[in-house]
Design a protein around this motif. Structure first.
Motif, PDB file in Angstrom:
ATOM      1  N   ILE A   1       0.843  -1.333   0.139  1.00 51.35           N
ATOM      2  CA  ILE A   1      -0.241  -0.161  -0.070  1.00 51.35           C
ATOM      3  C   ILE A   1       0.802   1.184   0.008  1.00 51.35           C
ATOM      4  O   ILE A   1       0.592   2.102  -0.854  1.00 51.35           O
ATOM      5  CB  ILE A   1      -0.727  -0.075   1.184  1.00 51.35           C
ATOM      6  CG1 ILE A   1      -2.054  -0.905   0.976  1.00 51.35           C
ATOM      7  CG2 ILE A   1      -1.575   1.387   1.431  1.00 51.35           C
ATOM      8  CD1 ILE A   1      -2.725  -1.376   2.254  1.00 51.35           C
ATOM      9  N   VAL A   2       1.940   1.287   0.790  1.00 51.00           N
ATOM     10  CA  VAL A   2       2.766   2.414   0.767  1.00 51.00           C
ATOM     11  C   VAL A   2       3.604   2.636  -0.404  1.00 51.00           C
ATOM     12  O   VAL A   2       3.523   3.517  -1.099  1.00 51.00           O
ATOM     13  CB  VAL A   2       3.816   2.381   1.842  1.00 51.00           C
ATOM     14  CG1 VAL A   2       5.157   3.307   1.847  1.00 51.00           C
ATOM     15  CG2 VAL A   2       3.111   2.356   3.193  1.00 51.00           C
TER      16      VAL A   2
ATOM     17  N   ASP B   1      11.116   6.742   8.988  1.00 49.80           N
ATOM     18  CA  ASP B   1       9.741   7.098   8.737  1.00 49.80           C
ATOM     19  C   ASP B   1       8.848   6.436   8.125  1.00 49.80           C
ATOM     20  O   ASP B   1       7.618   5.976   8.445  1.00 49.80           O
ATOM     21  CB  ASP B   1       9.609   8.573   8.502  1.00 49.80           C
ATOM     22  CG  ASP B   1      10.057   9.226   7.189  1.00 49.80           C
ATOM     23  OD1 ASP B   1      10.985   8.282   6.769  1.00 49.80           O
ATOM     24  OD2 ASP B   1      10.151  10.242   6.736  1.00 49.80           O
ATOM     25  N   ILE B   2       9.413   5.925   7.056  1.00 54.65           N
ATOM     26  CA  ILE B   2       8.621   4.938   6.040  1.00 54.65           C
ATOM     27  C   ILE B   2       8.354   3.595   6.695  1.00 54.65           C
ATOM     28  O   ILE B   2       7.399   2.923   6.815  1.00 54.65           O
ATOM     29  CB  ILE B   2       9.158   4.602   4.775  1.00 54.65           C
ATOM     30  CG1 ILE B   2       9.302   5.950   3.698  1.00 54.65           C
ATOM     31  CG2 ILE B   2       8.515   3.476   3.997  1.00 54.65           C
ATOM     32  CD1 ILE B   2      10.017   5.698   2.679  1.00 54.65           C
ATOM     33  N   THR B   3       9.333   3.152   7.377  1.00 55.98           N
ATOM     34  CA  THR B   3       9.369   1.688   8.256  1.00 55.98           C
ATOM     35  C   THR B   3       8.403   1.973   9.274  1.00 55.98           C
ATOM     36  O   THR B   3       7.440   1.190   9.573  1.00 55.98           O
ATOM     37  CB  THR B   3      10.594   1.551   8.901  1.00 55.98           C
ATOM     38  OG1 THR B   3      11.473   1.165   7.683  1.00 55.98           O
ATOM     39  CG2 THR B   3      10.521   0.321   9.787  1.00 55.98           C
ATOM     40  N   ALA B   4       8.371   3.083  10.317  1.00 53.20           N
ATOM     41  CA  ALA B   4       7.436   3.320  11.160  1.00 53.20           C
ATOM     42  C   ALA B   4       5.888   3.317  10.535  1.00 53.20           C
ATOM     43  O   ALA B   4       5.045   2.717  11.289  1.00 53.20           O
ATOM     44  CB  ALA B   4       7.920   4.562  11.700  1.00 53.20           C
ATOM     45  N   ILE B   5       5.653   3.857   9.830  1.00 52.34           N
ATOM     46  CA  ILE B   5       4.321   3.859   9.139  1.00 52.34           C
ATOM     47  C   ILE B   5       3.881   2.613   8.583  1.00 52.34           C
ATOM     48  O   ILE B   5       2.630   2.139   8.909  1.00 52.34           O
ATOM     49  CB  ILE B   5       4.230   5.215   7.745  1.00 52.34           C
ATOM     50  CG1 ILE B   5       4.341   6.479   8.581  1.00 52.34           C
ATOM     51  CG2 ILE B   5       3.047   5.125   7.279  1.00 52.34           C
ATOM     52  CD1 ILE B   5       4.420   7.647   7.364  1.00 52.34           C
ATOM     53  N   VAL B   6       4.521   1.794   7.935  1.00 52.35           N
ATOM     54  CA  VAL B   6       4.388   0.483   7.608  1.00 52.35           C
ATOM     55  C   VAL B   6       3.857  -0.202   8.676  1.00 52.35           C
ATOM     56  O   VAL B   6       2.982  -1.134   8.837  1.00 52.35           O
ATOM     57  CB  VAL B   6       5.507  -0.230   6.846  1.00 52.35           C
ATOM     58  CG1 VAL B   6       5.225  -1.685   6.740  1.00 52.35           C
ATOM     59  CG2 VAL B   6       5.777   0.363   5.398  1.00 52.35           C
TER      60      VAL B   6
ATOM     61  N   ARG C   1      -4.904  10.035   6.475  1.00 51.23           N
ATOM     62  CA  ARG C   1      -4.461  11.247   5.839  1.00 51.23           C
ATOM     63  C   ARG C   1      -3.112  11.630   6.607  1.00 51.23           C
ATOM     64  O   ARG C   1      -2.277  12.431   5.821  1.00 51.23           O
ATOM     65  CB  ARG C   1      -5.530  12.237   6.133  1.00 51.23           C
ATOM     66  CG  ARG C   1      -6.627  11.949   5.140  1.00 51.23           C
ATOM     67  CD  ARG C   1      -7.904  12.978   5.279  1.00 51.23           C
ATOM     68  NE  ARG C   1      -8.887  12.656   4.484  1.00 51.23           N
ATOM     69  CZ  ARG C   1     -10.072  13.316   4.341  1.00 51.23           C
ATOM     70  NH1 ARG C   1     -10.196  14.636   5.204  1.00 51.23           N
ATOM     71  NH2 ARG C   1     -11.334  13.233   3.705  1.00 51.23           N
ATOM     72  N   THR C   2      -2.974  11.908   7.662  1.00 51.24           N
ATOM     73  CA  THR C   2      -1.900  12.144   8.334  1.00 51.24           C
ATOM     74  C   THR C   2      -0.670  10.963   7.916  1.00 51.24           C
ATOM     75  O   THR C   2       0.439  11.722   7.710  1.00 51.24           O
ATOM     76  CB  THR C   2      -1.788  12.019  10.045  1.00 51.24           C
ATOM     77  OG1 THR C   2      -3.145  12.811  10.365  1.00 51.24           O
ATOM     78  CG2 THR C   2      -0.925  12.300  10.630  1.00 51.24           C
TER      79      THR C   2
ATOM     80  N   ALA D   1       2.766  12.519   5.772  1.00 53.20           N
ATOM     81  CA  ALA D   1       4.202  12.174   6.382  1.00 53.20           C
ATOM     82  C   ALA D   1       4.938  11.545   5.298  1.00 53.20           C
ATOM     83  O   ALA D   1       6.168  12.040   5.122  1.00 53.20           O
ATOM     84  CB  ALA D   1       4.094  11.477   7.462  1.00 53.20           C
ATOM     85  N   LEU D   2       4.422  10.922   4.311  1.00 59.74           N
ATOM     86  CA  LEU D   2       5.090  10.079   3.216  1.00 59.74           C
ATOM     87  C   LEU D   2       5.523  10.959   1.897  1.00 59.74           C
ATOM     88  O   LEU D   2       5.924  10.652   1.221  1.00 59.74           O
ATOM     89  CB  LEU D   2       4.216   8.821   3.011  1.00 59.74           C
ATOM     90  CG  LEU D   2       4.131   7.878   3.844  1.00 59.74           C
ATOM     91  CD1 LEU D   2       3.321   6.774   3.486  1.00 59.74           C
ATOM     92  CD2 LEU D   2       5.613   7.266   3.990  1.00 59.74           C
ATOM     93  N   ASP D   3       4.387  12.084   1.847  1.00 57.78           N
ATOM     94  CA  ASP D   3       4.311  12.888   0.632  1.00 57.78           C
ATOM     95  C   ASP D   3       5.800  13.397   0.056  1.00 57.78           C
ATOM     96  O   ASP D   3       5.960  13.399  -1.118  1.00 57.78           O
ATOM     97  CB  ASP D   3       3.466  14.219   0.591  1.00 57.78           C
ATOM     98  CG  ASP D   3       1.924  13.818   0.643  1.00 57.78           C
ATOM     99  OD1 ASP D   3       1.701  12.623   0.273  1.00 57.78           O
ATOM    100  OD2 ASP D   3       1.186  14.639   0.932  1.00 57.78           O
ATOM    101  N   ARG D   4       6.612  13.687   1.005  1.00 54.68           N
ATOM    102  CA  ARG D   4       8.042  13.994   0.525  1.00 54.68           C
ATOM    103  C   ARG D   4       8.809  13.164  -0.458  1.00 54.68           C
ATOM    104  O   ARG D   4       9.466  13.353  -0.903  1.00 54.68           O
ATOM    105  CB  ARG D   4       8.928  14.608   1.814  1.00 54.68           C
ATOM    106  CG  ARG D   4       9.346  13.443   2.686  1.00 54.68           C
ATOM    107  CD  ARG D   4      10.057  13.905   3.946  1.00 54.68           C
ATOM    108  NE  ARG D   4      10.578  13.163   4.760  1.00 54.68           N
ATOM    109  CZ  ARG D   4      11.986  12.820   4.806  1.00 54.68           C
ATOM    110  NH1 ARG D   4      12.800  13.438   4.064  1.00 54.68           N
ATOM    111  NH2 ARG D   4      12.251  12.047   5.381  1.00 54.68           N
TER     112      ARG D   4
END
Length: 203
Positions: A39-40, A136-141, A182-183, A187-190
């Protein structure tokens, strides 16, 4: 095309939750991390992990003031670590240079066959992505996987005025599961690719 690895490990998730998983829980955690990683990646339009890819692109005309070259290809996977080889209409060339994610071809190929009838096709083999997935990607996953691991039914309960109230989370009534909030997307948009050259063929 090879299967991409998850962007977080079962060991990472167990450490974050301070838990020791059973075999069944490990299997569940792996499945959730695989789903969250897909998904990410879909949202970012990026592979993220380090890999070497061969893509074929349609050469586009360059801005003569900005680029001062014969044509340009924007490589979609980022960051670009190394460009291994380049060929134009099947002929290898070293007459190029790199500017960030742009591959610039020095010689104009537009006036010679077959470019006179169709834009030149540029095959690029390049290495891209991070050797270590950004934290930050790992944290969101892991956060997305945890939502289901900890609360698979998406239920939240609280007592209001002596009465027990149970409803879906978050407060909007929408249970996200491993989908991104959405949050999290903000955070991933960059890291997200929003535009650029589309590959004609990939292998």
């Amino acid at each position: 095309m090879s299967v991409l690895p998850p962007l977080a490990s079962v060991a990472d998730l167990a450490a974050m939750l301070n838990r020791t998983f059973t075999a069944a829980q490990e299997a569940q955690a792996q499945a959730l991390l695989d789903q969250a990683s897909s998904i990410v990646r879909s949202y970012l339009r990026q592979d993220i992990t380090r890999a070497t890819t061969t893509d074929t692109f349609t050469l586009r005309r360059a801005d003569p003031v900005q680029h001062r070259c014969g044509g340009v290809v924007t490589l979609p996977q980022r960051p670009v670590v190394d460009i291994v080889s380049v060929s134009v209409n099947g002929t290898a060339t070293s007459d190029w240079w790199q500017d960030g994610n742009d591959l610039l071809l020095r010689s104009p190929a537009w006036t010679h066959p077959p470019a006179a009838h169709a834009p030149p096709q540029v095959e690029v083999t390049y290495t891209h992505g991070w050797d270590r997935v950004p934290g930050d990607i790992t944290a969101i996953v892991m956060q997305a996987a945890t939502r289901v691991m900890v609360n698979p039914s998406g239920i939240r309960s609280e007592t209001v005025g002596g009465e027990s109230v149970t409803y879906l989370v978050p407060s909007t009534g929408e249970f996200l599961g491993v989908l991104l909030s959405r949050t999290e997307m903000k955070a991933l948009d960059r890291y997200r690719r929003t535009s650029g050259t589309v590959a004609v063929r990939r292998r």
